[in-house]
Design an enzyme around this catalytic site. Structure first.
Site, PDB file in Angstrom:
ATOM      1  N   LYS A 163      -0.276   9.008  11.113  1.00 46.27           N
ATOM      2  CA  LYS A 163       0.901   9.195  10.245  1.00 46.27           C
ATOM      3  C   LYS A 163       1.529  10.542  10.601  1.00 46.27           C
ATOM      4  O   LYS A 163       0.803  11.527  10.861  1.00 46.27           O
ATOM      5  CB  LYS A 163       0.444   9.180   8.786  1.00 46.27           C
ATOM      6  CG  LYS A 163       1.558   9.323   7.756  1.00 46.27           C
ATOM      7  CD  LYS A 163       0.984   9.178   6.336  1.00 46.27           C
ATOM      8  CE  LYS A 163       2.077   9.324   5.280  1.00 46.27           C
ATOM      9  NZ  LYS A 163       1.551   9.179   3.912  1.00 46.27           N
ATOM     10  N   SER A 223       3.869   6.093   0.713  1.00 44.67           N
ATOM     11  CA  SER A 223       4.617   6.737   1.774  1.00 44.67           C
ATOM     12  C   SER A 223       4.107   6.405   3.179  1.00 44.67           C
ATOM     13  O   SER A 223       4.799   6.687   4.157  1.00 44.67           O
ATOM     14  CB  SER A 223       4.611   8.248   1.594  1.00 44.67           C
ATOM     15  OG  SER A 223       3.309   8.742   1.663  1.00 44.67           O
ATOM     16  N   SER A 250      -0.241   6.166  -1.800  1.00 41.54           N
ATOM     17  CA  SER A 250       0.439   6.014  -0.513  1.00 41.54           C
ATOM     18  C   SER A 250      -0.317   5.391   0.638  1.00 41.54           C
ATOM     19  O   SER A 250       0.276   5.158   1.684  1.00 41.54           O
ATOM     20  CB  SER A 250       0.996   7.371  -0.066  1.00 41.54           C
ATOM     21  OG  SER A 250       2.017   7.765  -0.958  1.00 41.54           O
TER      22      SER A 250
END
Lengths: 485, 95, 476
Positions: free
Chosen positions: A77, A152, A176
């Site tokens: 990420k 997210s 998330s």
């Protein structure tokens, strides 16, 4: 086809010499090239670096120095600092930021031998539940490209669901990892707070953030968690607890497992189709010998308001370092210091980030600190105590990860509150610092539904065991969206 | 809890965020609705409840006092927007 | 109208740790800009603070030495504001739960009495970087080497009622932190800084007047001047019908004035909250006992001991114990069995004077304690007189060797032989018949003349006491 194999299967194949890391890496790089335009799940693809690392991994294997993750391609990420590689955190503020150092998680995984394919897209500064706030554009859900993947860690979830990478790292502050895993039909795990180092993970809400694996199965997650976990002297909130082998207990039978179902997770706001899928999953567990116990987490309904004080407060302070002075975006020709700060930050941050900074600043400001911040922290303790009491009676807690399946892109972006309520089942887990997972449990109107499993502090082995056993009895986690097969 | 444009302006100033005039109303609205959400907290009695700053009840580990970092100025300043003579440059600071 | 002054001091002492309070970069002074600012100090995205054990120990030492409460679970808090020398946009400090609580220290007033000054608290925090004054084509250059250096902020109660008391307090703290070896006290390098909060009120009034904060006063002299200036200014303002504004004022040493820096009204809302990246620092009794054992004999105790055991005056004891190095030097001297009062006189007199003249500290004294002791012993055993000793001292200072070497080389031995002195005296008397007659006819003052002549004739080496005795006899 390599991309239909789980990480564990690929590991076995590498071990058996059936494939090389270079082959695997080339395969996934090609997949990204062919398919990511439809998903926008990657911000950066580090092809050259990946191929070189893959060649090194193969050499290592030939020399007899390989571990279970050696040569396995994964994605990080874009919230993790990666040395010499762009680390944008989904923001214009860091669009030009090439990190001068590696996050501890990145280092550890590199030492375990993984190959980094690239950095995945995410909600800006991890603030969002739909991956629509990214400066680099929204990410699409591979099950329906008009729908959001969740956030997210939307890019990580989407790329794994579409098998553009066998696994990815994510971070979870209010859900998330779990919520996008649920919306995309993959397996994601948020560890106990303090289990994984936060050094090098760009901070959103320091007392809530945790990094974790997002993959195709509990077994995959266990392998990754082994590499990611451990005490880091550079992180004061990292705990000095020994890391067990998270794959060791995967196959323990579930007889006598006590599963708590909080009535608050099954009340108003839960979509009917989602509820049906979850009920079926619970039945499955009963069939495996588990005992279902009704419990209550009476303060859970407060978790959203509490979170929307604590997280913005912490992030409003964490994001003050983005000021155009030492790195990141700087406005053109600032006329004075105030102008430098206000314009650099005004231009660099998106709306949702600004909103949260404003809320957080307000909550901490003179006259409001006691009413907001302190009050929220008191309620946080009460929410946490609810779980402590519950775990005296049950071994794990279950419920839906998300109140509904993936909504359409643009549907909630004008209504922040509605967006915030997507996390209603996941947030309390972060407030209490507990480990939680989402596992694919079925479909509602062709969109994935995730089952959330929550365990007590440092009980990840149990969590993974409970998830793994379900995945031995069901095939939901193996499903791949048609156009990405 | 209702916030007006003036509130937004003063909070934005504290946070050094430039908000365009045309957007202030919008921010005031969304901030107000977030604060409404947060108001729910007030319905609960929290007398004598100790605020929870960390999920776990642990204490700070102390680090041995030794120098372990080397000079990496070049590396760090490669990514800096404006430097000269090894210094970070900002618009003039008047004391 | 009679006025009284109320003063509180905030002292920032830079702790002498090797590495920063929250990172492992060096704290050494004088390095090239930004060569000692690591990722954590720069506040790069993703970095985290870890607490330096030595900073905790040093703060604890200070607290124990001032009889303060040590907080067993202190908390680091963020003080949020924007400034280019503050990389993270917040300073990690301590707010509600500082490591050191209420304590006190005694100061010596001019009239010889003692006054107790309360210490409200002392807390740990990180120092900011520096902005340079050099103009970079309209821009300012920022050096972050200093960012992250540990500071102990010591806040006094508003117990001081004059600039002199403030200076006395500041000196006591300055001395104490050096004694404890937690701070080098180097004001020129910025390791010891002082801000003063000053207000005035009509004599007898209980409520405090509005206070102004004076900044940038980094020497004892400036503190005294700045405070006196400010007191005058405030009284003038009030007497002319105005009101004192709560503000920060900078002391300008050259212009000898204070001027307003910024209004504290418009001051920042710091939005303090506990730093979520750090956990409470928990200290137990075992730790406190262990630190207590490492405390040196403190200045007050040492001075009291000098008075009771060595018979020194309060005044002398006070001067000798002002700095630990000076006290250690003194004790090294008397260890060699030199009489305390003699040693004290020399240390406070000639040694200090010479050190001051050449701008040296006792640590740099070219005459070692052993050598000084050696010389003092030669005074005690009459080999040289106190006056001649000054020459011997000078000889040692410029590197001519130890006392005996210098005495030998320069032939400075006292003449103590009675008959030798007698013959010198006889000769002087023979050569001064007029003065002899005048003296014998009543001009007593001429005794000095004869002494002078004898000393001259003996190149200062005749033992003064013996000269006096024999001369008196012979002149009868």
């Amino acid at each position: 086809m390599y991309h239909t194999k789980t990480l564990s299967e690929l590991s076995a194949m590498l071990g058996a010499g059936e494939v090389t890391s270079v082959q695997l890496t080339e395969h996934f790089l090609q997949r990204i090239k062919d398919h990511d335009a439809q998903l926008n799940s990657f911000i950066s693809v580090t092809a050259d670096q990946a191929l070189k690392a893959a060649a090194d991994a193969d050499e290592k294997r030939n020399a007899g120095n390989a571990g279970p993750l050696t040569g396995i391609p994964i994605a990080h990420k874009d919230i993790f600092c990666t040395k010499g590689v762009k680390t944008s955190c989904g923001s214009k503020m860091l669009d030009n930021f090439e990190s001068p150092y590696d996050a501890t998680v990145v280092e550890k995984m590199q030492q375990a031998g993984v190959i980094m394919l690239g950095k995945t897209n995410m909600d800006e500064f991890a603030m969002g539940s739909s991956n629509e706030t990214s400066f680099f554009g929204a990410v699409k859900n591979p099950w329906n490209t008009n729908a959001v993947p969740g956030g997210s860690s939307g890019g990580s979830a989407s790329s794994v669901a579409a098998r553009l990478a066998p696994a990815a790292t994510g971070t979870d502050t209010g859900g998330s990892i779990r919520q996008p895993a649920s919306l995309c039909g993959i397996t994601g795990l948020k560890p106990t707070y303090g289990r994984v180092s936060r050094y090098g993970m760009i901070a959103f809400a320091s007392s809530l953030d945790q990094a974790g694996p997002m993959a195709q199965s509990a077994e995959d997650c266990a392998l990754l968690l082994n590499a990611m976990s451990g005490f880091d002297p550079k992180d004061s909130t990292s705990l000095e607890k020994e890391v067990p082998d998270y794959t060791a207990d995967l196959n323990k039978p579930l007889n006598g497992l006590k599963i708590g179902l909080p009535k608050e997770f099954f009340g108003e706001g839960l979509n009917k189709g989602t509820d049906e899928v979850i009920q079926k999953a619970i039945t499955e567990y009963k069939a495996m010998g588990a005992e279902i116990i009704d419990i209550s987490l009476p303060n859970t309904h407060l978790s959203v308001p509490v979170y929307y004080v604590v997280a913005p407060a912490e992030c409003s302070s964490n994001l003050s370092r983005f000021d155009g002075v030492r790195f990141g975006h700087r406005c053109e020709e600032p006329k004075d210091l105030e102008d430098l700060y206000k314009r650099s930050r005004g231009e660099g941050f998106g709306e949702e980030v600004k909103r949260r900074i404003l809320v957080g600043t307000y909550a901490l400001s003179a006259g409001y600190y006691d009413a907001y911040y302190i009050k929220a922290q008191q309620l946080r303790r009460m929410i946490s105590d609810d779980f402590t009491k519950a775990f005296e009676k049950v071994d794990v807690i279950m419920g839906p990860t998300s109140p509904e399946t993936a909504f359409n892109i643009g549907e909630k972006s004008d209504d922040p509150i509605s967006m915030y309520l997507s996390d209603i089942y996941t947030i309390a887990v972060n407030l209490a610092g507990l480990p939680g997972m989402s596992v694919p449990a079925g479909f509602d109107s062709k969109m994935p539904v995730g089952l959330q499993i929550i365990a007590n502090h440092f009980d990840e082995s149990r969590l993974l065991n409970v998830a793994h056993q379900y995945q031995q009895q069901t095939d939901w986690h193996k499903a791949i969206p048609e156009q990405f097969k | 809890m209702s916030l007006g444009p003036d509130n937004v302006k003063s909070i934005a100033h504290l946070a050094r965020l430039e908000i365009e005039e045309k957007n202030i109303e919008e921010y005031a609205k969304s901030l107000s609705s977030i604060l409404d959400l947060v108001e729910q907290m007030n319905a609960v009695d929290t007398t004598n409840v100790k605020p929870m700053a960390h999920p776990m009840d642990v204490s700070q580990r102390l680090r041995v006092d030794e120098v372990l970092e080397e000079n990496q100025r070049e590396t760090f300043q490669k990514i800096a927007p404006k430097t000269e003579d090894g210094l970070y440059l900002v618009p003039q600071v008047i004391e | 109208m009679e006025w009284e002054t109320v003063i509180g001091l905030e002292i920032h002492a830079q702790l002498r740790t090797k590495s920063k309070i929250f990172s492992s970069a060096s704290t050494a002074f004088g390095a090239e800009p930004n060569t000692q600012a690591c990722a954590v100090d720069l506040g790069l995205p993703g970095v985290l603070p870890v607490v330096n054990a030595e900073a905790i120990r040093m703060a604890t030492k200070f607290g124990l030495a001032t009889g303060s409460e040590i907080c067993k679970s202190s908390v680091f808090a963020r003080k949020n504001y924007f400034y280019p020398d503050l990389p993270k946009g917040y300073q990690i400090s301590q707010m509600e739960l500082p490591i050191v609580g209420l304590g006190s220290i005694n100061i010596d007033l001019e009239d010889g009495t003692k006054k107790t000054i309360g210490i409200t608290r002392a807390h740990l925090e990180e120092d900011a970087g520096k902005s340079l004054h050099k103009d970079y084509h309209g821009m300012t250059g920022i050096d972050l080497n200093r960012a992250g250096t540990p500071l102990l902020e010591i806040v006094s109660e508003p117990d001081m009622s004059s600039a002199k008391e403030a200076v006395a307090y500041m000196k006591k703290i300055h001395s104490l932190v050096q004694y404890l070896e937690i701070c080098d006290g180097n004001m020129a390098e910025g390791s010891f800084r002082c801000d003063a909060n000053v207000s005035v009120r009509p004599k007898g009034q209980k409520e405090f007047g509005t206070r102004a904060e004076l900044k940038n006063i980094n020497s004892f002299r400036f503190v005294e001047r700045a405070i006196n200036l400010e007191v005058e200014r405030q009284i003038d303002v009030i007497e002319e019908g105005g009101e004192v504004v709560q503000e920060t004022r900078l002391y300008d040493a050259e212009k000898h004035e204070t001027r307003s820096m910024r209004s504290k009204e418009e001051a920042n809302d710091y939005r303090y909250f506990p730093d979520p990246d750090l956990l409470p620092v928990v200290l137990d009794d075992t730790y406190l006992d262990e630190v207590r054992k490492t405390l040196p004999e403190l200045p007050a105790e040492k001075a009291a001991r000098f008075v009771s055991e060595l018979g020194l005056s309060d005044y002398d004891a006070g001067i000798l114990t002002a700095s630990r190095e000076l006290a250690d030097f003194f004790e090294a001297v008397i260890k060699e069995s030199v009489e305390a009062k003699l040693a004290a006189n020399w240390m406070i007199g000639d040694v200090s004077a010479r050190l001051n003249k050449e701008d040296l500290s006792i640590a740099d004294c070219p005459v070692s304690a052993t050598n000084l002791a050696g010389m003092l012993k030669r005074i005690e055993d009459n080999t040289i007189s106190g006056k001649i000793a000054k020459d011997v001292f000078n000889g040692m200072w410029i590197g001519e060797g130890d006392a005996d070497t210098v005495i030998e080389k320069k032939g400075l031995k006292q003449i103590t032989d009675d008959s030798a002195i007698e013959s010198i005296i006889d000769e002087v008397i023979t050569n001064s018949p007029n003065q002899l007659e005048q003296y014998r006819s009543g001009k007593d003052k001429l005794f000095g003349y004869f002494v002078g002549q004898v000393m001259k004739a003996s190149q200062g080496k005749a033992n003064p006491a013996q000269v006096n005795k024999i001369l008196k006899d012979k002149l009868k």
